[in-house]
Design an enzyme around this catalytic site. Structure first.
Site, PDB file in Angstrom:
ATOM      1  CB  THR A   4      -8.064   1.576   8.917  1.00 55.63           C
ATOM      2  OG1 THR A   4      -8.365   1.893   7.551  1.00 55.63           O
ATOM      3  CG2 THR A   4      -7.129   2.637   9.479  1.00 55.63           C
ATOM      4  CG  ASN A   6     -12.230   2.551   3.585  1.00 57.11           C
ATOM      5  OD1 ASN A   6     -11.568   2.928   2.633  1.00 57.11           O
ATOM      6  ND2 ASN A   6     -12.391   3.303   4.673  1.00 57.11           N
ATOM      7  CB  CYS A  35      -3.391   5.804   6.231  1.00 63.17           C
ATOM      8  SG  CYS A  35      -2.639   4.592   5.125  1.00 63.17           S
ATOM      9  N   GLY A  36      -3.613   3.009   8.374  1.00 61.79           N
ATOM     10  CA  GLY A  36      -2.844   2.092   9.203  1.00 61.79           C
ATOM     11  C   GLY A  36      -1.511   1.701   8.606  1.00 61.79           C
ATOM     12  CG  ASN A  73     -10.013   5.853   7.672  1.00 64.20           C
ATOM     13  OD1 ASN A  73     -10.148   7.040   7.912  1.00 64.20           O
ATOM     14  ND2 ASN A  73      -8.878   5.334   7.232  1.00 64.20           N
ATOM     15  CG  ASN A 101      -1.923   0.998   1.358  1.00 63.16           C
ATOM     16  OD1 ASN A 101      -2.470   1.203   2.440  1.00 63.16           O
ATOM     17  ND2 ASN A 101      -2.260   1.682   0.278  1.00 63.16           N
ATOM     18  CG  ASN A 136      -7.540   8.846   0.183  1.00 61.36           C
ATOM     19  OD1 ASN A 136      -6.710   8.137   0.757  1.00 61.36           O
ATOM     20  ND2 ASN A 136      -8.756   9.033   0.651  1.00 61.36           N
ATOM     21  CB  CYS A 163      -7.006  -0.913   3.473  1.00 58.47           C
ATOM     22  SG  CYS A 163      -7.748   0.402   4.468  1.00 58.47           S
TER      23      CYS A 163
END
Length: 328
Positions: free
Chosen positions: A233, A204, A78-79, A167, A11, A69, A231
């Site tokens: 999260t 998401n 954003c994890g 999120n 990612n 984004n 992703c």
């Protein structure tokens, strides 16, 4: 200006530290920059999923992270990104454990054991957690939350759970055939079209396959991005729902292996004394390349004179992924 190409589970992002700008930028310019730099066809060296904009932050944190984004929208967290920013700040400030300011919370991060040779890892707190429809921007008649239930407008066969971390995420546990099939794209594209009545602000969407006890695979269509290699999260939210819905397989405070199209992370679900949940997200924080680009040219989408200084970490990460695939 200088940027750093990074990724967590493939990612990928560009870290942009405000200190490395040639001139300060406005909010509109930051959005334009993200759209130009991250464009997968015409962007910088293949583009990215977003820009991680690092600023000083308030007292008590090592820095502040904003997530812009690829489409210019801003995510609250954003994890995968926060792990790479954690490593960046750790090396800048010579710290192993500290807090990073995000949109809704100051989150604990710390260095973790390397996943493999030259594959550095960091552990990030994922919180706050909420199931409330209001926090999710969810509109389903008669429901203030959604846990393992049907949404008839989306599917007659799949059950969904919704959770904000912060999120918004919509999660369904599915078979392997459904995981790799077209349903995720159909449902997620509808829920992110800006017109649907269920999640008008988008959400998401993740499909989750249970591979064995304490091991899941998560495939995600990310709001503002589309299909993504991973992703953070989403993997954290999926892990929480795994613990809540399948207590015979996994419990709180146990490590979970979470595989994704870009690799693998470890997660752990915790519960505070007040009943609230939070997750540990442990995964790679890979530095791909240092980048220099003229700031005014970047606003125009002109990267012909960009200088790309490749690091040697991506090869190590790819070897790690190959080993993962062999061991699955």
């Amino acid at each position: 200006m200088q940027m750093l190409k990074v990724h967590g589970s493939n990612n990928d992002f560009f870290i942009l530290d405000e200190k490395n700008l040639e001139n300060s930028i406005t909010e509109d310019e930051l959005v334009t920059l993200a759209k130009k730099v991250c464009d997968r066809k015409n962007g910088l060296h293949g583009g990215a999923d977003g820009i991680l904009y690092v600023t000083a932050g308030h007292a008590g944190v090592a820095g502040r992270m904003r997530v812009i984004n690829a489409d210019g929208s801003e995510a609250s967290m954003c994890g995968n990104g926060i792990r790479t920013v954690a490593r960046y700040l750790s090396e800048q400030k010579e710290l192993d454990e500290f807090k990073i300011e995000t949109m809704h919370a100051d989150l604990e991060v710390k260095r973790a054991a390397d996943f493999a040779p030259n594959v550095q890892a960091f552990d990030a707190e994922i919180s706050p957690v909420s199931f409330a429809a209001a926090d999710l921007g969810m509109h389903i008649e008669g429901k203030t939350e959604l846990i393992d239930d049907y949404i008839p407008q989306l599917s007659d066969t799949l059950k969904f759970s919704a959770v904000s971390v912060p999120n918004p995420h919509l999660i369904a546990f599915v078979s392997h055939d459904v995981l790799v099939g077209p349903e995720l794209g159909r449902i997620a594209s509808y829920l992110n079209n800006g017109e649907n009545p269920i999640f008008p602000d988008g959400v998401n969407v993740s499909f989750v396959e249970i591979q064995k006890a304490k091991q899941i695979f998560v495939r995600t269509y990310e709001r503002g991005v589309g299909y993504t290699n991973a992703c953070g999260t989403a993997m954290s939210a999926s892990s929480l729902m795994y613990v809540l819905l399948y207590p015979d397989q996994v419990k709180k405070n146990q490590l979970i292996s979470v595989f994704n199209p870009g690799g693998m992370v470890k997660t752990c679900v915790h519960q505070r004394k007040n009943g609230s949940y939070w997750m540990s997200l442990i995964g790679n924080a890979t530095f791909v390349a240092n980048v220099k680009v003229d700031q005014s040219a970047a606003f125009r989408g002109d990267f012909t004179a960009a200088v790309w200084d490749e690091k040697n970490e991506q090869d190590a990460y790819e070897k790690f992924v190959v080993q993962l695939q062999r061991g699955q």
